[in-house]
Design an enzyme around this catalytic site. Structure first.
Site, short mmCIF file in Angstrom:
data_model
loop_
_atom_site.label_atom_id
_atom_site.label_comp_id
_atom_site.label_asym_id
_atom_site.label_seq_id
_atom_site.Cartn_x
_atom_site.Cartn_y
_atom_site.Cartn_z
N SER A 178 -2.19 5.08 3.15
CA SER A 178 -3.27 4.19 2.70
C SER A 178 -3.87 3.40 3.86
O SER A 178 -4.97 2.86 3.72
CB SER A 178 -2.75 3.23 1.63
OG SER A 178 -1.73 2.39 2.15
N GLY A 179 -3.13 3.29 4.98
CA GLY A 179 -3.67 2.59 6.15
C GLY A 179 -2.84 1.43 6.64
O GLY A 179 -3.24 0.72 7.57
N LYS A 180 -1.66 1.22 6.06
CA LYS A 180 -0.84 0.06 6.45
C LYS A 180 -0.45 0.09 7.92
O LYS A 180 -0.55 -0.94 8.61
CB LYS A 180 0.45 0.01 5.61
CG LYS A 180 0.28 -0.16 4.13
CD LYS A 180 1.60 -0.48 3.44
CE LYS A 180 2.71 0.51 3.73
NZ LYS A 180 2.42 1.88 3.24
N GLY A 200 0.83 -1.21 0.00
CA GLY A 200 0.00 0.00 0.00
C GLY A 200 0.85 1.25 0.00
O GLY A 200 1.94 1.27 0.59
N THR A 201 0.35 2.29 -0.63
CA THR A 201 1.10 3.53 -0.73
C THR A 201 1.07 4.29 0.60
O THR A 201 0.35 3.91 1.53
CB THR A 201 0.56 4.41 -1.87
OG1 THR A 201 1.44 5.49 -2.10
CG2 THR A 201 -0.83 4.95 -1.53
N THR A 202 1.81 5.37 0.70
CA THR A 202 1.81 6.21 1.89
C THR A 202 0.40 6.73 2.16
O THR A 202 -0.33 7.09 1.24
CB THR A 202 2.77 7.41 1.68
OG1 THR A 202 4.08 6.90 1.42
CG2 THR A 202 2.81 8.28 2.91
N GLU A 223 8.50 -1.71 5.99
CA GLU A 223 9.24 -1.11 4.87
C GLU A 223 10.38 -2.03 4.39
O GLU A 223 11.57 -1.75 4.54
CB GLU A 223 9.73 0.30 5.17
CG GLU A 223 8.69 1.36 4.90
CD GLU A 223 7.96 1.20 3.55
OE1 GLU A 223 8.57 0.73 2.57
OE2 GLU A 223 6.77 1.52 3.49
#
Length: 254
Positions: A61-63, A57-59, A168
């Site tokens: 996005s809720g990860k 998921g992108t920055t 990451e």
């Protein structure tokens, strides 16, 4: 949706003894609630859905909120003797400082201290070997068999389920130290599931970065919003996560 509403009133009582009572009166579990949509409750099982997993998921996005929900839900549902968590954060560690205070979290290492990261990887390697020896002593072929043997013989050493989170993963691979220790993570995916050790990799983009050994054993796939269809395909083998609207923070495909 509030996490406390999902995982039960025991948390809402805001009493430590209520959580301790829950630990004492329920069996350890690898299946927990992490979210939902309307009346649909989302549960994941880190063993049966895994035994290893990918979260993309992108920055924004809720990860990170998902990780906090997963860690908290697992901690509420399992005594520290039954669950250990190791967090490696290549974003500095700030997002996980609060989670690191849980008794289940035995280590938080970050990119600010590469020696600490290497030590963590070595400890996980040693733990895999230790578990193989402990299980062999009692003739247990896997984690579940050892847990059954311990229920029959409480004098056996507790061996908690171990969740190793790499936050990451792409940043880890951008360092020489990370690349040098990638083989240890591949080893976890090869033998860890049967030993009660699970690897969860988290990053914005897995495209062209995921070793085949890890991909083959990562049954749990979760993808929040991504910018490019290929980034969704790297996690889900479909482009669905690239269709999530930008304002739907926390929406994901499982």
């Amino acid at each position: 949706i509030r996490l406390v509403d999902l995982i039960g009133a025991v948390v809402e009582q805001d009493r430590v003894d209520a959580v301790v009572d829950k630990w004492a009166n329920s069996e350890p579990t690898s299946r927990v609630r992490v979210g939902g949509l309307g009346e649909l409750i989302t549960e994941i099982d880190i063993m049966r859905d895994g035994p290893h997993g990918l979260v993309g998921g992108t920055t924004r996005s809720g990860k990170t909120e998902f990780l906090k929900s997963l860690i908290t839900s697992l901690a509420v549902s399992n005594h520290p003797d039954d669950l250990s968590i190791v967090i490696v954060d290549f974003k500095g560690g700030v997002d996980h400082e609060l989670s690191a205070r849980l008794p289940h979290v035995i280590d938080l290492s970050t990119n600010h201290n590469e020696a600490s990261f290497v030590r963590t990887v070595r400890l996980v390697d040693a733990e895999l070997q230790r578990r193989q020896k402990e299980f062999k002593k009692v003739g247990a072929p896997n984690f579940d068999a050892y847990q059954a043997a311990r229920r029959a013989n409480p004098s056996l050493k507790p061996v908690p389920r171990l969740l190793l989170i790499i936050d990451e993963f792409s940043e880890m691979l951008s360092t020489e130290t990370g690349k040098e220790n990638l083989s240890s993570l591949e080893s976890v995916t090869r033998v860890g599931g049967g030993l009660g050790v699970h690897l969860l990799l988290v990053t914005q983009n897995f495209e062209n970065q995921l070793p085949s050994q890890i991909a083959a054993n990562a049954g749990l796939r979760i993808c929040f919003r991504v910018q490019e269809p290929v980034h969704s395909k790297a996690v889900l083998s479909s482009i669905e996560a690239s269709t999530i609207p930008k304002e739907r923070i926390g929406r994901a495909f499982l």
